[in-house]
Motif scaffolding. Structure first.
Motif, PDB file in Angstrom:
ATOM      1  N   PHE A 229     -11.951   7.790 -62.486  1.00  0.00           N
ATOM      2  CA  PHE A 229     -10.928   6.893 -62.997  1.00  0.00           C
ATOM      3  C   PHE A 229     -10.474   7.424 -64.345  1.00  0.00           C
ATOM      4  O   PHE A 229     -11.134   8.276 -64.942  1.00  0.00           O
ATOM      5  CB  PHE A 229     -11.501   5.474 -63.164  1.00  0.00           C
ATOM      6  N   ARG A 230      -9.360   6.910 -64.833  1.00  0.00           N
ATOM      7  CA  ARG A 230      -8.912   7.304 -66.163  1.00  0.00           C
ATOM      8  C   ARG A 230      -8.268   6.114 -66.856  1.00  0.00           C
ATOM      9  O   ARG A 230      -7.792   5.174 -66.214  1.00  0.00           O
ATOM     10  CB  ARG A 230      -7.932   8.472 -66.084  1.00  0.00           C
ATOM     11  N   GLN A 231      -8.285   6.181 -68.174  1.00  0.00           N
ATOM     12  CA  GLN A 231      -7.686   5.115 -68.963  1.00  0.00           C
ATOM     13  C   GLN A 231      -6.973   5.731 -70.160  1.00  0.00           C
ATOM     14  O   GLN A 231      -7.599   6.414 -70.981  1.00  0.00           O
ATOM     15  CB  GLN A 231      -8.734   4.111 -69.430  1.00  0.00           C
ATOM     16  N   ALA A 232      -5.680   5.494 -70.227  1.00  0.00           N
ATOM     17  CA  ALA A 232      -4.874   5.939 -71.351  1.00  0.00           C
ATOM     18  C   ALA A 232      -4.788   4.808 -72.372  1.00  0.00           C
ATOM     19  O   ALA A 232      -4.963   3.639 -72.028  1.00  0.00           O
ATOM     20  CB  ALA A 232      -3.483   6.330 -70.860  1.00  0.00           C
ATOM     21  N   PRO A 233      -4.500   5.144 -73.626  1.00  0.00           N
ATOM     22  CA  PRO A 233      -4.402   4.108 -74.662  1.00  0.00           C
ATOM     23  C   PRO A 233      -3.391   3.025 -74.293  1.00  0.00           C
ATOM     24  O   PRO A 233      -2.267   3.322 -73.887  1.00  0.00           O
ATOM     25  CB  PRO A 233      -3.947   4.890 -75.891  1.00  0.00           C
ATOM     26  N   GLY A 234      -3.827   1.790 -74.396  1.00  0.00           N
ATOM     27  CA  GLY A 234      -2.935   0.681 -74.115  1.00  0.00           C
ATOM     28  C   GLY A 234      -2.718   0.379 -72.653  1.00  0.00           C
ATOM     29  O   GLY A 234      -1.916  -0.492 -72.312  1.00  0.00           O
ATOM     30  N   LYS A 235      -3.405   1.110 -71.784  1.00  0.00           N
ATOM     31  CA  LYS A 235      -3.227   0.916 -70.340  1.00  0.00           C
ATOM     32  C   LYS A 235      -4.558   0.530 -69.700  1.00  0.00           C
ATOM     33  O   LYS A 235      -5.621   0.770 -70.249  1.00  0.00           O
ATOM     34  CB  LYS A 235      -2.676   2.176 -69.691  1.00  0.00           C
ATOM     35  N   GLU A 236      -4.468  -0.029 -68.508  1.00  0.00           N
ATOM     36  CA  GLU A 236      -5.662  -0.377 -67.762  1.00  0.00           C
ATOM     37  C   GLU A 236      -6.279   0.868 -67.121  1.00  0.00           C
ATOM     38  O   GLU A 236      -5.601   1.868 -66.888  1.00  0.00           O
ATOM     39  CB  GLU A 236      -5.319  -1.405 -66.679  1.00  0.00           C
ATOM     40  N   ARG A 237      -7.565   0.752 -66.836  1.00  0.00           N
ATOM     41  CA  ARG A 237      -8.232   1.845 -66.140  1.00  0.00           C
ATOM     42  C   ARG A 237      -7.650   1.978 -64.733  1.00  0.00           C
ATOM     43  O   ARG A 237      -7.444   0.977 -64.041  1.00  0.00           O
ATOM     44  CB  ARG A 237      -9.732   1.560 -66.065  1.00  0.00           C
ATOM     45  N   GLU A 238      -7.370   3.202 -64.322  1.00  0.00           N
ATOM     46  CA  GLU A 238      -6.769   3.423 -63.015  1.00  0.00           C
ATOM     47  C   GLU A 238      -7.557   4.436 -62.208  1.00  0.00           C
ATOM     48  O   GLU A 238      -8.164   5.357 -62.752  1.00  0.00           O
ATOM     49  CB  GLU A 238      -5.312   3.884 -63.159  1.00  0.00           C
ATOM     50  N   PHE A 239      -7.507   4.247 -60.922  1.00  0.00           N
ATOM     51  CA  PHE A 239      -8.166   5.158 -59.988  1.00  0.00           C
ATOM     52  C   PHE A 239      -7.466   6.504 -59.967  1.00  0.00           C
ATOM     53  O   PHE A 239      -6.235   6.575 -59.994  1.00  0.00           O
ATOM     54  CB  PHE A 239      -8.147   4.535 -58.593  1.00  0.00           C
ATOM     55  N   VAL A 240      -8.263   7.564 -59.890  1.00  0.00           N
ATOM     56  CA  VAL A 240      -7.726   8.916 -59.791  1.00  0.00           C
ATOM     57  C   VAL A 240      -8.099   9.551 -58.448  1.00  0.00           C
ATOM     58  O   VAL A 240      -7.240  10.007 -57.699  1.00  0.00           O
ATOM     59  CB  VAL A 240      -8.228   9.797 -60.940  1.00  0.00           C
ATOM     60  N   ALA A 241      -9.407   9.587 -58.146  1.00  0.00           N
ATOM     61  CA  ALA A 241      -9.874  10.231 -56.915  1.00  0.00           C
ATOM     62  C   ALA A 241     -11.252   9.702 -56.552  1.00  0.00           C
ATOM     63  O   ALA A 241     -12.003   9.254 -57.425  1.00  0.00           O
ATOM     64  CB  ALA A 241      -9.919  11.742 -57.079  1.00  0.00           C
ATOM     65  N   GLY A 242     -11.577   9.773 -55.261  1.00  0.00           N
ATOM     66  CA  GLY A 242     -12.892   9.346 -54.801  1.00  0.00           C
ATOM     67  C   GLY A 242     -13.351  10.197 -53.637  1.00  0.00           C
ATOM     68  O   GLY A 242     -12.537  10.826 -52.948  1.00  0.00           O
TER      69      GLY A 242
END
Length: 127
Positions: A36-49
């Motif tokens: 997962f990844r999280q950018a400043p000011g944004k929610e954590r988001e799925f990238v790959a599994g």
């Protein structure tokens, strides 16, 4: 269970990084793993599994064709190869482990599916 993510850094757009996540313990091979990844000011988001045996892998639309997730169960490590990086890929990247081991295209993207999380590694994409 401890997850140690590494491999982040400062890179130029269009280049690549390989992120690694090493998991302590003897049951890594039974876990499904996710990034997962999280950018400043944004929610954590799925990238790959990826499923426990590597037989199934899943990607967010935003990274499909550029990122590849794979695992080496002998090394207790899951990798995220990130190619053609863009400024919008800049974020803290987290790895996560799911004890159940089997995921589908819906569950793999849900943060609450995962039982253990690493501390994150920063990826900065800038010219």
């Amino acid at each position: 269970v401890q997850l140690q993510a590494s491999g982040g850094g400062l890179v130029q757009p269009g280049t690549s990084l390989r992120l690694s996540c090493t998991v302590s313990g003897h049951t890594f091979s039974s876990y499904a793993m996710g990034w997962f990844r999280q950018a400043p000011g944004k929610e954590r988001e799925f990238v790959a599994g990826i499923s426990w045996n590597g037989g199934s892998s899943y990607y967010a639309d935003s990274v499909k064709g550029r990122f590849t997730i794979f695992r080496d169960n002998a090394k207790n490590t899951v990798y995220l190869q990130t190619n053609s990086l863009k400024p919008e890929d800049m974020a803290v990247y987290y790895c996560a482990a799911d004890r159940y081991g089997v995921v589908d295209e819906v569950s793999v993207a849900r943060p609450d599916e995962y039982d253990y999380w690493g501390q994150g590694t920063q990826v900065t994409v800038s010219s």
